[in-house]
Design an enzyme around this catalytic site. Sequence first.
Site, PDB file in Angstrom:
ATOM      1  N   GLU A  24      29.845  41.920  44.133  1.00 47.56           N
ATOM      2  CA  GLU A  24      31.225  41.842  43.643  1.00 47.56           C
ATOM      3  C   GLU A  24      31.609  43.124  42.906  1.00 47.56           C
ATOM      4  OE1 GLU A  24      33.950  40.447  43.702  1.00 47.56           O
ATOM      5  OE2 GLU A  24      33.821  38.308  44.177  1.00 47.56           O
ATOM      6  N   ASN A 154      41.085  35.678  40.462  1.00 42.90           N
ATOM      7  CA  ASN A 154      40.641  36.704  41.411  1.00 42.90           C
ATOM      8  C   ASN A 154      41.816  37.594  41.805  1.00 42.90           C
ATOM      9  OD1 ASN A 154      38.077  37.344  42.566  1.00 42.90           O
ATOM     10  ND2 ASN A 154      37.866  35.227  43.214  1.00 42.90           N
ATOM     11  N   ASP A 213      39.826  36.198  47.920  1.00 36.91           N
ATOM     12  CA  ASP A 213      38.879  36.614  46.883  1.00 36.91           C
ATOM     13  C   ASP A 213      39.377  37.932  46.294  1.00 36.91           C
ATOM     14  OD1 ASP A 213      36.449  37.226  45.398  1.00 36.91           O
ATOM     15  OD2 ASP A 213      35.389  35.865  46.719  1.00 36.91           O
TER      16      ASP A 213
END
Length: 305
Positions: A24, A154, A213
């Site tokens: 991430e 997000n 996301d």
Amino acid sequence: MSAAADGLPPWQPLPGVPPSRLGESPLWLGDEGVLLWVDIPGRQLNEWRAADGRWCHWALPAEAGCIAPLPGGALLLAMRDGLFRFERRSGERIRLAEPPYDAAEQRFNDGKADPQGRLWVGTIHEPREPAAAALYRWADGRLERVAGDVTVSNGLAWSPDGRRMYWSDTKAHRVDMLDFDPGDGSVAQRRPFVQFAPKPADGRPAAYGGRPDGAAVDAEGAYWVAMFEGQRLLRLSPAGAVLAELPLPVRCPTMPCFGGPDLRTLFVTTSGDRPPEERAAQPLAGCVLMRRVDVPGLPVNYVRP
């Protein structure tokens, strides 16, 4: 559009870099030629140097949901146990703020600096019900709650002129748009930007386009979003129309970022924590993938100390 149909090379993994459990928050430091990202459950910060392909990493004592650069090479780490300044040279971690939530149920998740150097970071409410996660702004040494009523914060990004902010709730399959005041960092007029279809009740992967996301914005103002479990990236116009769809060799991309000397290399972190049968069919799951694109991205914003 396939990865090769646009005349550009297909997706490639970063050479010599092992997969993450959940990669991430990738960011490119142009002055160093370095890509940084975290493995959240793996509790690891990663660094890859483009010039020589050198990969190094730091073990972390807790999950880091996101990172943002500070001038001089240090980073801000938004971790389950608070907000920290991290010195890459020494590995020293200095606490800047306590977590504004119950760490048994929440942690920091997606976050980025705005063009003026304020850090914006959201949380994830791990029980998933109710929608108790929120979005926070860190500026002048203070962490303030700005908005809430989400489950998985997000998708933070800003338009090239800095007057529009994007923010998504992954569980709700929705990306919102907010008016952004560059002067004081206030937001207003939160409204839906795009609403994606929910996951089919029967769970059929082929019938599911994924949920939004992490994201990034390019120099033309298009919003690139990773569609988790959708095996694709979408490039959306400022009006929310799909301009391009880039299929991926893995089912679960997590966040794109732009890098390289001309900001035309697109990097994408992915999830490796997948069922055994999926991992066998998709050996690149968890890898950082890269390919060239036509439109450059915007340089990373640094946090103002």
